[in-house]
Design a protein around this motif. Structure first.
Motif, PDB file in Angstrom:
ATOM      1  N   LYS A  53       2.319   9.559   2.744  1.00 49.28           N
ATOM      2  CA  LYS A  53       1.206   8.643   2.485  1.00 49.28           C
ATOM      3  C   LYS A  53       0.302   8.529   3.704  1.00 49.28           C
ATOM      4  O   LYS A  53      -0.927   8.461   3.588  1.00 49.28           O
ATOM      5  N   MET A  54       0.913   8.498   4.897  1.00 49.65           N
ATOM      6  CA  MET A  54       0.127   8.423   6.127  1.00 49.65           C
ATOM      7  C   MET A  54      -0.732   9.689   6.276  1.00 49.65           C
ATOM      8  O   MET A  54      -1.867   9.613   6.742  1.00 49.65           O
ATOM      9  N   LYS A  55      -0.198  10.826   5.877  1.00 46.43           N
ATOM     10  CA  LYS A  55      -0.973  12.073   5.929  1.00 46.43           C
ATOM     11  C   LYS A  55      -2.174  12.009   4.989  1.00 46.43           C
ATOM     12  O   LYS A  55      -3.242  12.511   5.310  1.00 46.43           O
ATOM     13  N   GLU A  56      -1.985  11.375   3.822  1.00 44.94           N
ATOM     14  CA  GLU A  56      -3.104  11.198   2.891  1.00 44.94           C
ATOM     15  C   GLU A  56      -4.199  10.348   3.525  1.00 44.94           C
ATOM     16  O   GLU A  56      -5.390  10.658   3.401  1.00 44.94           O
ATOM     17  N   VAL A  57      -3.810   9.280   4.190  1.00 48.48           N
ATOM     18  CA  VAL A  57      -4.777   8.408   4.864  1.00 48.48           C
ATOM     19  C   VAL A  57      -5.488   9.176   5.961  1.00 48.48           C
ATOM     20  O   VAL A  57      -6.718   9.103   6.100  1.00 48.48           O
ATOM     21  N   ASP A  58      -4.733   9.944   6.749  1.00 47.57           N
ATOM     22  CA  ASP A  58      -5.331  10.733   7.829  1.00 47.57           C
ATOM     23  C   ASP A  58      -6.327  11.752   7.276  1.00 47.57           C
ATOM     24  O   ASP A  58      -7.416  11.911   7.831  1.00 47.57           O
ATOM     25  N   LYS A  59      -5.978  12.381   6.179  1.00 48.17           N
ATOM     26  CA  LYS A  59      -6.879  13.353   5.556  1.00 48.17           C
ATOM     27  C   LYS A  59      -8.170  12.671   5.102  1.00 48.17           C
ATOM     28  O   LYS A  59      -9.269  13.184   5.296  1.00 48.17           O
ATOM     29  N   TRP A  60      -8.045  11.485   4.507  1.00 46.49           N
ATOM     30  CA  TRP A  60      -9.219  10.745   4.051  1.00 46.49           C
ATOM     31  C   TRP A  60     -10.083  10.318   5.234  1.00 46.49           C
ATOM     32  O   TRP A  60     -11.316  10.380   5.183  1.00 46.49           O
ATOM     33  N   LEU A  61      -9.443   9.880   6.321  1.00 49.35           N
ATOM     34  CA  LEU A  61     -10.188   9.433   7.500  1.00 49.35           C
ATOM     35  C   LEU A  61     -10.869  10.585   8.241  1.00 49.35           C
ATOM     36  O   LEU A  61     -11.834  10.358   8.962  1.00 49.35           O
ATOM     37  N   CYS A 109       0.825  -1.218   0.000  1.00 50.62           N
ATOM     38  CA  CYS A 109       0.000   0.000   0.000  1.00 50.62           C
ATOM     39  C   CYS A 109       0.857   1.266   0.000  1.00 50.62           C
ATOM     40  O   CYS A 109       0.316   2.371   0.012  1.00 50.62           O
ATOM     41  N   LEU A 144       2.594   2.449   2.385  1.00 55.40           N
ATOM     42  CA  LEU A 144       2.537   3.183   3.658  1.00 55.40           C
ATOM     43  C   LEU A 144       3.822   3.027   4.454  1.00 55.40           C
ATOM     44  O   LEU A 144       4.097   3.831   5.341  1.00 55.40           O
TER      45      LEU A 144
END
Length: 81
Positions: free
Chosen positions: A47-55, A27, A29
């Motif tokens: 990438k983790m920031k992208e996930v956090d933004k989506w969440l 993934c 990450l």
């Protein structure tokens, strides 16, 4: 960190950690970096920031729902007294 070092911090096996790391690597990450006979893993912060933004959109929804549930429970508790 190496998979062994990561596993020492959790109540799980090195094999379970390796499985999770493989999925996280797929993934994108985490990234792996071979150093001699060891493989070190590190987070891909962007990438983790992208996930956090989506969440975040879901976090706001759940916080609102939990606050509403708190209000309902407080009302029910007052009615019981």
């Amino acid at each position: 960190m190496t998979p062994n070092a990561i596993a020492e911090n959790f109540n799980t096996t090195r094999q379970a950690v390796s499985k999770h790391l493989r999925i996280l690597t797929e993934c994108e990450l985490v990234k792996q970096e071979p150093r001699g006979r060891e493989v070190y893993f590190s987070l891909e912060i962007n990438k983790m920031k992208e996930v956090d933004k989506w969440l975040e959109q879901f976090r706001q929804i759940w916080e609102t729902r939990f606050n509403q549930l708190d209000d309902v429970l407080a009302t029910l508790k007052k009615q019981q007294k």
